[in-house]
Design a protein around this motif. Sequence first.
Motif, PDB file in Angstrom:
ATOM      1  N   GLN A 198      90.723  85.464 -90.075  1.00 29.05           N
ATOM      2  CA  GLN A 198      89.882  85.137 -91.227  1.00 29.05           C
ATOM      3  C   GLN A 198      90.422  85.740 -92.516  1.00 29.05           C
ATOM      4  N   ARG A 199      91.037  86.904 -92.408  1.00 26.08           N
ATOM      5  CA  ARG A 199      91.556  87.577 -93.600  1.00 26.08           C
ATOM      6  C   ARG A 199      93.021  87.265 -93.852  1.00 26.08           C
ATOM      7  N   ASP A 200      93.552  86.237 -93.183  1.00 22.76           N
ATOM      8  CA  ASP A 200      94.931  85.761 -93.395  1.00 22.76           C
ATOM      9  C   ASP A 200      95.980  86.823 -93.097  1.00 22.76           C
ATOM     10  N   VAL A 201      95.633  87.754 -92.210  1.00 27.32           N
ATOM     11  CA  VAL A 201      96.619  88.741 -91.772  1.00 27.32           C
ATOM     12  C   VAL A 201      97.375  88.215 -90.566  1.00 27.32           C
TER      13      VAL A 201
ATOM     14  N   ARG B  91     101.991  89.704 -93.122  1.00 27.68           N
ATOM     15  CA  ARG B  91     102.274  90.657 -94.201  1.00 27.68           C
ATOM     16  C   ARG B  91     102.543  92.031 -93.610  1.00 27.68           C
ATOM     17  N   GLU B  92     103.193  92.861 -94.407  1.00 27.29           N
ATOM     18  CA  GLU B  92     103.543  94.201 -93.964  1.00 27.29           C
ATOM     19  C   GLU B  92     102.662  95.268 -94.590  1.00 27.29           C
ATOM     20  N   MET B  93     101.802  94.881 -95.538  1.00 25.92           N
ATOM     21  CA  MET B  93     100.901  95.856 -96.147  1.00 25.92           C
ATOM     22  C   MET B  93      99.834  96.266 -95.145  1.00 25.92           C
ATOM     23  N   PRO B  94      99.443  97.530 -95.138  1.00 24.19           N
ATOM     24  CA  PRO B  94      98.398  97.978 -94.222  1.00 24.19           C
ATOM     25  C   PRO B  94      97.076  97.260 -94.485  1.00 24.19           C
ATOM     26  N   PHE B  95      96.252  97.161 -93.460  1.00 25.26           N
ATOM     27  CA  PHE B  95      94.962  96.508 -93.564  1.00 25.26           C
ATOM     28  C   PHE B  95      93.929  97.384 -92.877  1.00 25.26           C
ATOM     29  N   ALA B  96      92.752  97.544 -93.502  1.00 26.73           N
ATOM     30  CA  ALA B  96      91.660  98.299 -92.901  1.00 26.73           C
ATOM     31  C   ALA B  96      90.380  97.479 -93.017  1.00 26.73           C
TER      32      ALA B  96
ATOM     33  N   THR C  33     101.031  78.328 -69.909  1.00 29.53           N
ATOM     34  CA  THR C  33     100.759  76.924 -69.628  1.00 29.53           C
ATOM     35  C   THR C  33      99.299  76.546 -69.827  1.00 29.53           C
ATOM     36  N   VAL C  34      98.440  77.485 -70.232  1.00 29.82           N
ATOM     37  CA  VAL C  34      97.028  77.181 -70.378  1.00 29.82           C
ATOM     38  C   VAL C  34      96.813  76.188 -71.502  1.00 29.82           C
ATOM     39  N   ALA C  35      95.774  75.372 -71.337  1.00 32.19           N
ATOM     40  CA  ALA C  35      95.440  74.367 -72.348  1.00 32.19           C
ATOM     41  C   ALA C  35      94.556  74.989 -73.412  1.00 32.19           C
ATOM     42  N   CYS C  36      94.744  74.566 -74.647  1.00 33.91           N
ATOM     43  CA  CYS C  36      93.900  75.047 -75.735  1.00 33.91           C
ATOM     44  C   CYS C  36      92.467  74.577 -75.518  1.00 33.91           C
ATOM     45  N   SER C  37      91.505  75.425 -75.870  1.00 36.01           N
ATOM     46  CA  SER C  37      90.096  75.084 -75.707  1.00 36.01           C
ATOM     47  C   SER C  37      89.665  74.016 -76.692  1.00 36.01           C
ATOM     48  N   THR C  38      90.305  73.975 -77.844  1.00 36.70           N
ATOM     49  CA  THR C  38      89.992  72.991 -78.863  1.00 36.70           C
ATOM     50  C   THR C  38      91.250  72.710 -79.668  1.00 36.70           C
ATOM     51  N   ASP C  39      91.294  71.526 -80.287  1.00 42.31           N
ATOM     52  CA  ASP C  39      92.439  71.178 -81.136  1.00 42.31           C
ATOM     53  C   ASP C  39      92.248  71.638 -82.574  1.00 42.31           C
ATOM     54  N   ASP C  40      91.161  72.354 -82.839  1.00 35.75           N
ATOM     55  CA  ASP C  40      90.929  72.895 -84.169  1.00 35.75           C
ATOM     56  C   ASP C  40      92.017  73.920 -84.484  1.00 35.75           C
ATOM     57  N   VAL C  41      92.865  73.616 -85.457  1.00 34.53           N
ATOM     58  CA  VAL C  41      94.026  74.469 -85.747  1.00 34.53           C
ATOM     59  C   VAL C  41      93.647  75.721 -86.518  1.00 34.53           C
ATOM     60  N   THR C  42      92.354  75.855 -86.895  1.00 36.80           N
ATOM     61  CA  THR C  42      91.929  77.045 -87.646  1.00 36.80           C
ATOM     62  C   THR C  42      91.154  78.030 -86.779  1.00 36.80           C
ATOM     63  N   SER C  43      90.791  77.654 -85.561  1.00 42.34           N
ATOM     64  CA  SER C  43      89.991  78.529 -84.708  1.00 42.34           C
ATOM     65  C   SER C  43      90.880  79.560 -84.027  1.00 42.34           C
ATOM     66  N   CYS C  44      90.266  80.665 -83.636  1.00 41.82           N
ATOM     67  CA  CYS C  44      91.002  81.721 -82.947  1.00 41.82           C
ATOM     68  C   CYS C  44      91.007  81.447 -81.450  1.00 41.82           C
ATOM     69  N   GLN C  45      92.183  81.256 -80.896  1.00 43.22           N
ATOM     70  CA  GLN C  45      92.360  81.048 -79.472  1.00 43.22           C
ATOM     71  C   GLN C  45      93.541  81.874 -78.992  1.00 43.22           C
TER      72      GLN C  45
ATOM     73  N   GLY D  98      85.219  97.197-102.310  1.00 41.04           N
ATOM     74  CA  GLY D  98      84.915  95.781-102.389  1.00 41.04           C
ATOM     75  C   GLY D  98      83.610  95.457-101.683  1.00 41.04           C
ATOM     76  N   SER D  99      82.884  94.462-102.206  1.00 41.58           N
ATOM     77  CA  SER D  99      81.581  94.131-101.648  1.00 41.58           C
ATOM     78  C   SER D  99      81.662  93.570-100.239  1.00 41.58           C
ATOM     79  N   ASP D 100      82.793  92.921 -99.911  1.00 38.17           N
ATOM     80  CA  ASP D 100      82.892  92.333 -98.578  1.00 38.17           C
ATOM     81  C   ASP D 100      83.447  93.324 -97.559  1.00 38.17           C
ATOM     82  N   GLY D 101      83.751  94.514 -98.020  1.00 34.65           N
ATOM     83  CA  GLY D 101      84.224  95.529 -97.076  1.00 34.65           C
ATOM     84  C   GLY D 101      85.701  95.452 -96.775  1.00 34.65           C
ATOM     85  N   TYR D 102      86.429  94.464 -97.346  1.00 28.87           N
ATOM     86  CA  TYR D 102      87.848  94.312 -97.057  1.00 28.87           C
ATOM     87  C   TYR D 102      88.671  94.735 -98.257  1.00 28.87           C
TER      88      TYR D 102
END
Length: 638
Positions: free
Chosen positions: A393-396, A418-423, A479-491, A617-621
Amino acid sequence: MTAALPVFINSEFGGIVALDMTLNELLEESTFFRPSESSSAFVVDESGLVINHPLFPYVNDLDSLIVEATAFERDPEFQSIFESLKAGETDQKSFTATRYFADGNDTRYGVRSVQVPSTYYWKPILGTPFRLCVVVATNEMRTTPPQLAPGPPFVYNRLDIERPENPCAYQQQYFCTTDHSTVALSPRSFTLAEEYVLMIETPSWVQELTDYMEGRSTTPTNLKEGVRDSVTLTMEAENLWTSTSNKNSILFRYIATQDGVFRGYPGCILPKGYDANTRPWYDHAVANPDKFAVTPPYMDLNTRELVVTFSKVLYASSQQEDVVGVMGLDLTLSGFDEIIRTAYPECERFDTSCLLIDKGGFVVWSEGLIRTPFSNLVHITTQEMEISSTLIQRDVLEIRRCATIEDGKYHRTYKISREMPFASQTFTGTDGQCFNFSLKLVPDTNVYLLVRDASSSPVGCPSGISRCLCSSNVPGDETVACSTDDVTSCQCPCKSNNPNYDPCTNSYNNSAPDVIQPCVPKSIRNLDGSDEEVSLQSLPVCFAVGSGSNDNVGLIVGVVVGGVVFIVLVALCIIGARKVRKTRQQVKKDETPPTPRKVPDSSPPPFPQTFVATISGSDGYEEAEVSEYTNPYLDIVN
């Protein structure tokens, strides 16, 4: 493959004479034609169907789809070449072509594409329906070896033929010597690769090879130009290897060159045809040319044990353009675990857990690794599903895809972008535990440390976060099949049907807007060895491995890795200074061999300082602020 011809007797048909051969034997020369990472060769039939290609998996895979060359060669300029190939013409053409390189040693690491000025040369193979196309990077720098003075000792790895003065048993299963390193040659070291593959290494052949390598003979044994110089140059590393006193955690040290020379210590017998250029540590180093590559645990081909390898690319010059080889060392899992725990004491706290992952998101080390070693690749999406979802979600953690042309599928892969640290902010996990986490790059390497901290107060802890869709997937199973073809979901890393492939026409639509780049297949397997077993009875143990404490193991690894890099780079820079474009120049026979420079004394860099992260930051990131620190466990000698 079967080659058959009709037999006629007095103009009357008398039968068929046929010969069966494997495609591997038939296409040996094109398979091992790799003068550089950007140059290669491929073979198609009269219909343009690929028989052999660098992006095509091992040729003995009978389940592979046979598709046209345009599925692999996707540049518009290639279309005219494709038509000419099918027509059986001989020609050449130059243009800037797209080359695909693996981002690791497995299709699950994805690919990177590079634009390379190239020249294509093609012609029909006489007497067959096949066409050969050779692709050469036109702007690559070719090197001219200096007139190095060969000399003893050259110790070929066939210690069963030329028995060493002081043999020993290593790991209770290998016939070795600690007096010298040994050299192995792969098929790519020979002018006629298939001739070496089919031959038997006899005592007379080994003696002929030794005489040539030590300068007593000027007749090469079917070797390519420059192989003897690679053997001579890599000899510089042996002095460092044999002088290193600490051997508790280090299994092997070695150097492999682009022309197929492999030198390892301790010197041991290797399977005939062992090709180091196809091993995981070699692929990871090439995929991370500006870093020290650390591999996930993998099965060592020789010891059949799980090891972790540190490896580094070697260049022909200080410009870091031409890869000439890779050096590395193998560590036991227990030794690697000790290094990590010493470098990162925060991972020892009861309320903290740590993972070491590579840039593809695969686990290199975890706290439970020693207790329950894993033999397959394990991904962060199976180990930390909530954290993985947050990183995406945070594009890391970037979602990527690559197509396995041979089966009409695509792989979902990941890359830390990216190589910058993330918290992170503080979350409530699905187990009800309140935690936050940080991710930081281990300097000068391809790995990241993930620290999950559960010491935060649960007061005001937000509700749970989303998790990756991995419940139905088997960790480590590609060899496992993807649960969904949604290319933005986390699998988890998985496979799905390639929308660009049409099974009805057995073709790929490479003009589609969402066209998927082709994966780079796993390297071809090593050849089956036919060496006889050697008795280890009454042999002393080479040295103990995997026991005891190494208080200075980080420094030892740094000396072994960094020192070899420096020594070999200095030696190879002698070659790089003499490079020429496209053609090789004759070296004068009376030229004085260059003298390698000495390695300057260098004290180890300071131990890493404490990691400090601030959140705003208000979103905590927010990207974490990190105090300056050096490599925490390699202590590289620069």
